[in-house]
Design a protein around this motif. Structure first.
Motif, PDB file in Angstrom:
ATOM      1  N   ILE A 135       0.838  -1.200   0.000  1.00  0.00           N
ATOM      2  CA  ILE A 135       0.000   0.000   0.000  1.00  0.00           C
ATOM      3  C   ILE A 135       0.872   1.250   0.000  1.00  0.00           C
ATOM      4  CG2 ILE A 135      -1.775   1.275   1.248  1.00  0.00           C
ATOM      5  CD1 ILE A 135      -2.767  -1.305   0.007  1.00  0.00           C
ATOM      6  N   GLY A 136       1.980   1.201   0.741  1.00  0.00           N
ATOM      7  CA  GLY A 136       2.903   2.331   0.750  1.00  0.00           C
ATOM      8  C   GLY A 136       3.493   2.597  -0.620  1.00  0.00           C
ATOM      9  N   ILE A 137       3.834   1.531  -1.356  1.00  0.00           N
ATOM     10  CA  ILE A 137       4.368   1.700  -2.708  1.00  0.00           C
ATOM     11  C   ILE A 137       3.311   2.314  -3.622  1.00  0.00           C
ATOM     12  CG2 ILE A 137       5.251   0.472  -4.729  1.00  0.00           C
ATOM     13  CD1 ILE A 137       6.398  -1.601  -2.741  1.00  0.00           C
ATOM     14  N   ALA A 138       2.072   1.798  -3.509  1.00  0.00           N
ATOM     15  CA  ALA A 138       0.991   2.343  -4.334  1.00  0.00           C
ATOM     16  C   ALA A 138       0.758   3.817  -4.018  1.00  0.00           C
ATOM     17  CB  ALA A 138      -0.289   1.539  -4.111  1.00  0.00           C
ATOM     18  N   ALA A 139       0.735   4.151  -2.720  1.00  0.00           N
ATOM     19  CA  ALA A 139       0.556   5.551  -2.340  1.00  0.00           C
ATOM     20  C   ALA A 139       1.725   6.405  -2.822  1.00  0.00           C
ATOM     21  CB  ALA A 139       0.400   5.660  -0.826  1.00  0.00           C
ATOM     22  N   GLY A 140       2.940   5.848  -2.754  1.00  0.00           N
ATOM     23  CA  GLY A 140       4.106   6.582  -3.234  1.00  0.00           C
ATOM     24  C   GLY A 140       4.035   6.855  -4.719  1.00  0.00           C
ATOM     25  N   LEU A 141       3.586   5.866  -5.499  1.00  0.00           N
ATOM     26  CA  LEU A 141       3.434   6.091  -6.942  1.00  0.00           C
ATOM     27  C   LEU A 141       2.363   7.140  -7.213  1.00  0.00           C
ATOM     28  CD1 LEU A 141       3.675   2.459  -8.367  1.00  0.00           C
ATOM     29  CD2 LEU A 141       5.364   4.280  -8.566  1.00  0.00           C
ATOM     30  N   GLY A 142       1.283   7.101  -6.419  1.00  0.00           N
ATOM     31  CA  GLY A 142       0.254   8.120  -6.576  1.00  0.00           C
ATOM     32  C   GLY A 142       0.774   9.505  -6.253  1.00  0.00           C
ATOM     33  N   TYR A 143       1.584   9.599  -5.198  1.00  0.00           N
ATOM     34  CA  TYR A 143       2.163  10.893  -4.836  1.00  0.00           C
ATOM     35  C   TYR A 143       3.093  11.396  -5.940  1.00  0.00           C
ATOM     36  CZ  TYR A 143       4.475  14.479  -2.053  1.00  0.00           C
ATOM     37  OH  TYR A 143       4.964  15.680  -1.609  1.00  0.00           O
ATOM     38  N   PHE A 144       3.923  10.487  -6.484  1.00  0.00           N
ATOM     39  CA  PHE A 144       4.835  10.865  -7.569  1.00  0.00           C
ATOM     40  C   PHE A 144       4.057  11.334  -8.796  1.00  0.00           C
ATOM     41  CE2 PHE A 144       7.353   9.567 -11.330  1.00  0.00           C
ATOM     42  CZ  PHE A 144       8.452  10.412 -11.152  1.00  0.00           C
ATOM     43  N   LEU A 145       2.973  10.619  -9.133  1.00  0.00           N
ATOM     44  CA  LEU A 145       2.141  11.030 -10.262  1.00  0.00           C
ATOM     45  C   LEU A 145       1.506  12.390  -9.988  1.00  0.00           C
ATOM     46  CD1 LEU A 145       0.759  10.406 -12.967  1.00  0.00           C
ATOM     47  CD2 LEU A 145      -1.022   9.184 -11.692  1.00  0.00           C
ATOM     48  N   GLY A 146       1.078  12.615  -8.746  1.00  0.00           N
ATOM     49  CA  GLY A 146       0.504  13.905  -8.393  1.00  0.00           C
ATOM     50  C   GLY A 146       1.502  15.038  -8.535  1.00  0.00           C
ATOM     51  N   ARG A 147       2.767  14.771  -8.170  1.00  0.00           N
ATOM     52  CA  ARG A 147       3.804  15.798  -8.333  1.00  0.00           C
ATOM     53  C   ARG A 147       4.012  16.137  -9.802  1.00  0.00           C
ATOM     54  NH1 ARG A 147       5.955  18.910  -4.456  1.00  0.00           N
ATOM     55  NH2 ARG A 147       8.065  18.696  -5.329  1.00  0.00           N
ATOM     56  N   TRP A 190      -2.550  26.154 -14.232  1.00  0.00           N
ATOM     57  CA  TRP A 190      -3.992  26.133 -13.989  1.00  0.00           C
ATOM     58  C   TRP A 190      -4.351  25.773 -12.550  1.00  0.00           C
ATOM     59  CZ3 TRP A 190      -1.655  23.978 -18.265  1.00  0.00           C
ATOM     60  CH2 TRP A 190      -1.918  24.590 -19.496  1.00  0.00           C
ATOM     61  N   LEU A 191      -3.389  25.172 -11.813  1.00  0.00           N
ATOM     62  CA  LEU A 191      -3.671  24.772 -10.433  1.00  0.00           C
ATOM     63  C   LEU A 191      -3.160  25.820  -9.470  1.00  0.00           C
ATOM     64  CD1 LEU A 191      -2.727  20.982 -10.518  1.00  0.00           C
ATOM     65  CD2 LEU A 191      -5.010  21.980 -10.585  1.00  0.00           C
ATOM     66  N   SER A 192      -3.897  26.036  -8.401  1.00  0.00           N
ATOM     67  CA  SER A 192      -3.433  26.962  -7.372  1.00  0.00           C
ATOM     68  C   SER A 192      -2.304  26.324  -6.586  1.00  0.00           C
ATOM     69  CB  SER A 192      -4.594  27.314  -6.434  1.00  0.00           C
ATOM     70  OG  SER A 192      -5.023  26.171  -5.738  1.00  0.00           O
ATOM     71  N   GLY A 193      -1.464  27.123  -6.002  1.00  0.00           N
ATOM     72  CA  GLY A 193      -0.313  26.602  -5.270  1.00  0.00           C
ATOM     73  C   GLY A 193      -0.697  25.789  -4.068  1.00  0.00           C
ATOM     74  N   SER A 194      -1.899  25.979  -3.561  1.00  0.00           N
ATOM     75  CA  SER A 194      -2.323  25.246  -2.366  1.00  0.00           C
ATOM     76  C   SER A 194      -3.063  23.954  -2.687  1.00  0.00           C
ATOM     77  CB  SER A 194      -3.230  26.142  -1.510  1.00  0.00           C
ATOM     78  OG  SER A 194      -4.379  26.517  -2.269  1.00  0.00           O
ATOM     79  N   MET A 195      -3.179  23.614  -3.970  1.00  0.00           N
ATOM     80  CA  MET A 195      -3.914  22.404  -4.357  1.00  0.00           C
ATOM     81  C   MET A 195      -3.159  21.158  -3.905  1.00  0.00           C
ATOM     82  SD  MET A 195      -6.610  21.277  -5.842  1.00  0.00           S
ATOM     83  CE  MET A 195      -7.262  19.793  -6.584  1.00  0.00           C
ATOM     84  N   PRO A 196      -3.725  20.344  -3.001  1.00  0.00           N
ATOM     85  CA  PRO A 196      -2.996  19.180  -2.456  1.00  0.00           C
ATOM     86  C   PRO A 196      -3.134  17.952  -3.358  1.00  0.00           C
ATOM     87  CG  PRO A 196      -5.102  19.392  -1.361  1.00  0.00           C
ATOM     88  CD  PRO A 196      -5.049  20.500  -2.370  1.00  0.00           C
ATOM     89  N   LEU A 197      -2.870  18.118  -4.664  1.00  0.00           N
ATOM     90  CA  LEU A 197      -3.078  17.016  -5.596  1.00  0.00           C
ATOM     91  C   LEU A 197      -2.209  15.800  -5.283  1.00  0.00           C
ATOM     92  CD1 LEU A 197      -4.562  16.032  -8.097  1.00  0.00           C
ATOM     93  CD2 LEU A 197      -2.753  17.052  -9.501  1.00  0.00           C
ATOM     94  N   PRO A 198      -0.895  15.922  -4.997  1.00  0.00           N
ATOM     95  CA  PRO A 198      -0.085  14.729  -4.706  1.00  0.00           C
ATOM     96  C   PRO A 198      -0.621  13.924  -3.519  1.00  0.00           C
ATOM     97  CG  PRO A 198       1.328  16.604  -5.138  1.00  0.00           C
ATOM     98  CD  PRO A 198      -0.066  17.142  -5.026  1.00  0.00           C
ATOM     99  N   ALA A 199      -1.002  14.627  -2.448  1.00  0.00           N
ATOM    100  CA  ALA A 199      -1.500  13.915  -1.271  1.00  0.00           C
ATOM    101  C   ALA A 199      -2.812  13.202  -1.573  1.00  0.00           C
ATOM    102  CB  ALA A 199      -1.693  14.893  -0.112  1.00  0.00           C
ATOM    103  N   LEU A 200      -3.700  13.843  -2.311  1.00  0.00           N
ATOM    104  CA  LEU A 200      -4.977  13.222  -2.636  1.00  0.00           C
ATOM    105  C   LEU A 200      -4.793  12.021  -3.552  1.00  0.00           C
ATOM    106  CD1 LEU A 200      -7.232  16.376  -3.175  1.00  0.00           C
ATOM    107  CD2 LEU A 200      -7.253  14.797  -1.246  1.00  0.00           C
ATOM    108  N   LEU A 201      -3.889  12.123  -4.526  1.00  0.00           N
ATOM    109  CA  LEU A 201      -3.640  10.994  -5.417  1.00  0.00           C
ATOM    110  C   LEU A 201      -2.981   9.838  -4.661  1.00  0.00           C
ATOM    111  CD1 LEU A 201      -2.567  12.383  -8.903  1.00  0.00           C
ATOM    112  CD2 LEU A 201      -4.530  10.968  -8.349  1.00  0.00           C
ATOM    113  N   ALA A 202      -2.108  10.160  -3.722  1.00  0.00           N
ATOM    114  CA  ALA A 202      -1.500   9.107  -2.905  1.00  0.00           C
ATOM    115  C   ALA A 202      -2.580   8.355  -2.133  1.00  0.00           C
ATOM    116  CB  ALA A 202      -0.481   9.710  -1.944  1.00  0.00           C
ATOM    117  N   LEU A 203      -3.517   9.113  -1.575  1.00  0.00           N
ATOM    118  CA  LEU A 203      -4.602   8.489  -0.824  1.00  0.00           C
ATOM    119  C   LEU A 203      -5.487   7.648  -1.740  1.00  0.00           C
ATOM    120  CD1 LEU A 203      -5.604   8.505   2.113  1.00  0.00           C
ATOM    121  CD2 LEU A 203      -7.142  10.373   1.486  1.00  0.00           C
ATOM    122  N   PHE A 204      -5.766   8.161  -2.919  1.00  0.00           N
ATOM    123  CA  PHE A 204      -6.643   7.447  -3.849  1.00  0.00           C
ATOM    124  C   PHE A 204      -6.005   6.162  -4.361  1.00  0.00           C
ATOM    125  CE2 PHE A 204      -7.913   6.641  -8.270  1.00  0.00           C
ATOM    126  CZ  PHE A 204      -9.264   6.359  -8.076  1.00  0.00           C
TER     127      PHE A 204
END
Length: 751
Positions: free
Chosen positions: A239-251, A260-274
């Motif tokens: 699960i940690g690896i999957a979350a890490g790949l999601g975080y990397f993709l979010g970055r 187009w994204l605001s600086g405060s958009m927590p996309l990496p964290a949300l993708l890691a969770l997803f």
């Protein structure tokens, strides 16, 4: 806060192990006591009592809700009709015409109005395909969650209840009504079709979606021997690896869409969770995946809320939530292994963050999980440390990411996904071949050892001291605790608790069969090994060998196979292979066996052993299988035990002139069948104790009521392994000195 959640979780976990539920008023009294402690100024103690009491109350209420869901005893063995849906992946064994095993979620009971059982574990002999999501109308015969009751053995009943299964049994008739296929079922079915032709397809399936039915017994043995079983269960690492790949993709997406994204958009964290949630869903939300994803959720939530949450708070919160969702989770080894492994890793990485901490973490995991491995599996693998040093980086950095990428590309490019599957398969094949070659060259790769209570306490103390921070001076002096452990292991006496002239007779719980263990101070005899049910399941491995390990038996001197019926001979060759030095005696001809003819006798540690039957080789040739049974008499002064196998009335009458009277213990001939235990036999022997080895509510109906009445009239105290579990008797020169039944001290409140 973490300590309070741990206290509450501890209360919930404890209830699952109780033999009886505590009265709720008593728990409310505990809460009242905590208020008194507050007034006396003992606030910390009071807070602990409050949270433990809350956990106990929650666990007790959950237990009260569970009890009515367990199948009522009155319905055991009856034909019951229901409509249900197959959940999870069924397993199939081709033995005896083919048999399916699967879990059914009951939609409607058509023949019961008061049964609240909602999940059943069933077997079904049929050539018809059984798949997840199918809806069936069934006629079934069920029994309450139950298992063989012996020390060291796998507790099937505990396994069932921990997974929310309320009864088990078999299907008599079934009609397929339709199929409700979930998205996950479609994914699993599609991947099975794609991967089944690959050399390591079963392992790929285990790592991709948590389906491990295809992994062979040989592969599981290899994983246990090398300490790699944890890699085959989708857990925190995956699960940690999957979350890490999601975080990397979010970055990457954040950089690409930064305009187009605001600086405060927590996309990496949300993708890691997803991505972690998606992978946990594919794995069927097992306990390790629940724990891992909950910890991810807490950490991501703390980031999004701009609050700092400590790692131990995350761990404690995940522990509490898992137990609140599954109060019986503490019955499973995976629960303890999962949470304690994470706790050890948190301790290691809390102290240091250098690359060397990876090596240290593997070493600490080997040491820290050793007591749990001994308790749950009577097993310890010295190879675990070096093998995991190679395997964990390989799986976490290469193989699992390749599998996750292949799963993603299945949605985009099937050809690229196939290439990734091929690459992961090739790497797994190389690794498995190397692992097999290494294990094959070693004389031993694992240690089977079931510590007694004192030895286990010493081992736990040793582990706790070794896990202390390196700053603690002279902590490695804890290794001196290995001296008493080695002294116990190297004890020249096989059974030091027995004095000369004493022997212990144990009738094991092997269902409708027989297995007896007889020990003197320096010697061990095994009489029969119970039945075998095809190539995949036998009581030699399920009951006999675990008991021998639990009893710390290092050497079996004599193995007796009374006769060749399956319920006695079973997989005797497995016991023979485990103890190759044992002399083999048999009532019927077996490879490398000696006949157990009347008159053969020997003496061990002041205890006399003697075969009373068969009386000649002619008897061996002219009797049916049951009446060829070896009849063994064991004597120490007035303490006499007779183990007669499956002899019937005609052999009993023939043996009466050689039989003693007023014996101490009789293992009832032929499981208490009405064809044995004749009136003359019972009247002459008049055993103080008689033990029936029989299956629980078996269709043979042993012991027969008429036979039980005969022993009752003779004044015998009767025990049945179906009810008592393993029966152990200490016998000395004056007769029976101590009797114990395994189930008496090992019951759960739902039994």
């Amino acid at each position: 806060m973490a300590s309070r959640m741990i206290a509450c979780a501890g209360g919930i976990a404890a209830v699952a192990w109780f033999p009886k539920l505590l009265p709720l008023p008593l728990l409310l009294v505990a809460l009242t006591v905590s208020l008194v402690l507050f007034r006396t100024g003992a606030r910390r103690l009071a807070i602990t009592v409050v949270w433990v009491s809350v956990g106990l109350i929650y666990g007790t209420v959950s237990g009260l809700a569970l009890e009515p869901r367990i199948l009522p005893a009155a319905y055991e063995g009856s034909d019951l009709q229901l409509v249900g849906i197959v959940v999870g992946e069924p397993s199939y064994s081709p033995h005896h015409g083919g048999r399916w095993r699967f879990t059914v979620r009951v939609e409607q009971w058509q023949s019961l109005t008061c049964c609240e059982a909602r999940q059943l574990r069933l077997s079904y002999r049929s050539s018809q395909l059984v798949e997840a999501g199918q809806r069936w109308r069934m006629t079934v015969r069920l029994k309450r969650p139950r298992s063989f009751a012996n020390p060291g053995g796998f507790d099937y009943a505990r396994w069932l209840v921990s997974r929310g299964i309320h009864a088990s049994g078999y299907v008599r008739q079934a009609t397929l009504l339709g199929q409700q296929v979930s998205v996950r079922d479609d994914v699993v079915r599609y991947l099975r079709e794609q991967l089944q032709s690959r050399a390591q397809g079963a392992i790929l399936m285990a790592l991709a979606v948590g389906e491990r039915q295809g992994i062979t017994d040989q592969q599981w043995t290899l994983f246990r021997q090398t300490g790699l079983s944890h890699l085959m269960a989708i857990s925190g690492l995956h699960i940690g690896i999957a979350a890490g790949l999601g975080y990397f993709l979010g970055r990457l997406l954040t950089l690409a869409l930064s305009r187009w994204l605001s600086g405060s958009m927590p996309l990496p964290a949300l993708l890691a969770l997803f991505t972690g949630l998606l992978y946990a869903w594919l794995a069927g939300f097992s306990i390790p995946t629940q724990r891992a994803w909950l910890m991810c959720l807490i950490m991501v939530g703390s980031v999004l809320l701009a609050r700092k949450v400590g790692r131990w708070t995350c761990w404690a919160c995940a522990l509490l939530v898992v137990l609140m969702v599954q109060p019986m989770a503490s019955l499973t080894p995976g629960f303890w292994l999962s949470f304690i492994a994470v706790a050890i890793l948190l301790l290691v990485f809390e102290r240091e963050h250098r690359w060397r901490s990876i090596v240290r973490a593997q070493w600490m995991l080997l040491i820290g999980l050793m007591p749990l491995g001994l308790v749950f599996f009577d097993f310890f693998s010295p190879l675990s440390f070096p093998v995991n040093l190679i395997a964990v980086p390989l799986f976490s950095a290469v193989i699992v990411p390749l599998i996750l990428l292949a799963l993603c590309f299945e949605l985009v490019s099937a050809s690229l996904a196939q290439w990734l599957w091929s690459l992961a398969d090739a790497l797994l094949a190389l690794f498995m071949n190397a692992l097999t070659a290494v294990v094959g060259r070693l004389d031993f790769v694992a240690v089977n050892y079931w510590p007694d209570a004192l030895s286990l306490l010493v081992i736990v103390l040793l582990v706790m001291l070794l896990l202390l921070p390196r700053a603690v001076p002279a902590r490695y002096l804890a290794l001196l605790l290995c001296v008493p452990l080695a002294a116990r292991w190297l004890e020249p006496v096989e059974n030091p608790a027995l004095a000369a002239g004493q022997f212990e007779l144990q009738v094991l719980d092997v269902g409708q069969g027989l297995s007896v263990l007889i020990k003197t101070r320096n010697h061990v005899l095994v009489y029969d090994v119970g039945p075998a049910f095809g190539p995949d399941f036998n009581l030699a491995e399920v009951a006999v060998l675990p008991v021998l390990r639990a009893e710390q038996v290092r050497k079996v001197d004599v193995l007796v196979v009374s006769h060749n019926d399956n319920d006695h001979a079973g997989a005797y060759s497995i016991v023979r292979a485990a103890y190759p030095g044992a002399a083999l005696y048999a009532g019927e001809s077996l490879p490398e066996s000696r006949p157990c003819l009347a008159g053969q006798r020997w003496r061990w540690d002041g205890v006399d052993f003697q075969f009373l039957h068969p009386q000649s080789k002619a008897v061996l040739a002219n009797n049916d299988s049951n009446n060829q049974s070896c009849v063994l008499l064991v004597r120490s002064g007035e303490g006499i035990a007779v183990v007669p196998g499956d002899i019937e009335a005609k052999v009993e009458s023939m043996l009466l002139p050689t039989m003693p009277s007023d014996i101490s213990v009789l293992v009832a001939p032929h499981h208490g069948s009405k064809t044995s235990s004749s009136v003359a036999f019972v009247t002459q022997l008049r055993p103080a104790w008689v033990v029936f080895s029989a299956g629980y509510k078996h269709h043979f109906g042993h012991p027969a009521p008429a036979v039980q009445r005969r022993y009752q009239m003779a004044g015998s105290t009767q025990l049945t392994t179906a009810e008592a579990g393993r029966v152990s008797m200490l016998i000395g020169e004056r007769g029976v000195e101590k009797v114990s039944a395994w189930r008496d001290g090992h019951r759960f409140y739902w039994q």
